[in-house]
Every structure is written in structure tokens, then in C-alpha cells.
Design a protein around this motif. Sequence first.
Motif, PDB file in Angstrom:
ATOM      1  N   ASN A 165       0.845  -1.190   0.000  1.00 33.30           N
ATOM      2  CA  ASN A 165       0.000   0.000   0.000  1.00 33.30           C
ATOM      3  C   ASN A 165       0.881   1.241   0.000  1.00 33.30           C
ATOM      4  N   LEU A 166       0.443   2.270  -0.733  1.00 37.21           N
ATOM      5  CA  LEU A 166       1.217   3.510  -0.786  1.00 37.21           C
ATOM      6  C   LEU A 166       0.317   4.700  -0.483  1.00 37.21           C
ATOM      7  N   TRP A 167       0.784   5.575   0.383  1.00 34.17           N
ATOM      8  CA  TRP A 167       0.125   6.864   0.573  1.00 34.17           C
ATOM      9  C   TRP A 167       0.611   7.771  -0.546  1.00 34.17           C
ATOM     10  N   VAL A 168      -0.333   8.337  -1.294  1.00 37.14           N
ATOM     11  CA  VAL A 168       0.028   9.239  -2.386  1.00 37.14           C
ATOM     12  C   VAL A 168      -0.805  10.509  -2.293  1.00 37.14           C
ATOM     13  N   LYS A 169      -0.330  11.544  -2.951  1.00 38.28           N
ATOM     14  CA  LYS A 169      -1.096  12.777  -3.061  1.00 38.28           C
ATOM     15  C   LYS A 169      -1.929  12.734  -4.332  1.00 38.28           C
TER      16      LYS A 169
END
Length: 281
Positions: free
Chosen positions: A200-204
Motif C-alpha cells: 500500500n502507498l500513501w500518495v497525493k
Amino acid sequence: MRKIILIAIFVCIGFSISVYQVVNAVEDRATSVRSQGFDESLRNICNHVMIAVYNDILSIKEDHDNLVNFGEHVLSQNQHRIYSIEYKREISEGARKGEFLKFGVTIVKPEDTNFKEFGQRAFNFSFPLLDLKFTGYQQTNRKWMKFDIQDVVRRNGDLLLEEQKKHLPLKLSLKTDKEYYNVRENIEVTVTLENVSRSNLWVKNLDNETLYFLYGDAKWGTVAVGEKRKRKLILKPGKKIHKKFVGSGSSIPREIEIYGSYNMTFKGVKPSSVLKVKIVE
């Protein structure tokens, strides 16, 4: 060769666990590449690029009198079995007696010191995710020299850029809504960001602050189309987010290149993409 640039994800402390997993995965991959040196696949790509550099110089040989002796004898192999180019010509008589040009270029590991003896005349173009670099030099005492080996390298490095993108956890792609545009017609581009990692990746979100566009060689002002979404989100493996942007077209018929990059770096490398757009009457 465009915007050469691997792993530093700038997120808030609350997101650190998810990011840490991805950073470790990419770091482990880079460490593995470093311990193995050049595998056969990467070596073949590097040799393909070096032959492209050689052929490029060969194709402009007639336009530069100091390249008159350029030929197959300039090719050799370096310590990694990758092609290396070294050329030297000095004029021995006439009004230009003593004038010389010499240059060299090859692809090696970041820690290698090939051509270091040329000091400030040496150059290095790094590909951090591939754990390699172009290294080279050029020397001349001619006052005006149109030939520049660094320009040739930049023109032929796209294959390495594309290979480097495969090692990013995020993939950026651009697509226009149609194949051709009329003169002065606005251009609509759909931008897609995909998580191609296993974490999982936190992205803007995709917007005018996280995306940077070039239209040809100039910054391209665009307007985001559609509703605004929350600023940050979790992007699961294999999932994508999309956003449409509209920008002004060309006042003359031509083929133009649109470059887009996403403002999230992985050891200095940003996800990016390029597409060509045809403008017709």
C-alpha cells in the motif's frame, strides 16, 4: 534524454509504516543489483545504448571536420564488458596545426572512476535505480566547437530512462482524448497514476501542485477537469487514480511532445511519462 532523476518519499509521520515497507523493497532491489553487478539483460541494454551513441556520432561525422577519423577503431570494452568509445584527433600541419579534439564515454557502476583523470572535463549522468552511470569527458583547444559528446549522450539515453522506470513503485502515464488536434484547439490529457508495487502507498492526489507538465521545451499551464478529491489517499497494489487536464494547443501544424512528472521522488527519480501530439490544419 529527459529529466534524469530513485527513493525518498516525503510523507507525514503517520504514514511511515507503509512507506517504510516500500522503501525497504526498493533498497533491497538496489542492493541486489549492486551485489550482482551487471546482469546479462542490463549489459545488453547498455551495449545497445552505446552502439546508438556510436551510430549517432557516425551519422554527423560529415558535419564536423574534427570527426574525420571517427570509426570502428574507437570502440573497445570496459571492465564490465560494456562498449567504451574513445576518440582523438590532432591536426599536425597547416594553419590549424596543434588543434585537437578528444573525448570518451562509457557506462559503468556509480563507484567506478573511469576518466577521473580528466578532472572537471569529466562528466557523470547517473541512473540510481539501475545502479549505473554514463561517464565521459571531452577536451579541445578549438575556440568554437559545435560537437558536444554530452549532447549525443542525452539524445540516446531514453532506453535507460525507460528501464529505470520499471523499478519505480509508481507508474505515471499520459493519454490524449483523440489522435489529432486542430490548430489552436485545446488539448485534453488524462493522467493515470498506478501502484505497481506489492505494498500500500500513501500518495497525493493528481492536481496542478503534484504534476508538472512541459509542452515541447516550455512549461505547460493546464486546468484540472472534474471534482476535487481528498488531498492524500492510500493506493493499493494494482490500483490506479485518474485525472483530466486541459491546456492550450499549438498555433501552427506540427508534432509536439508533452512531458509530465509526478512530484514524489524515489532516490531522486520521479515517475514520469512522455507522449507525442499531432497538430493539423
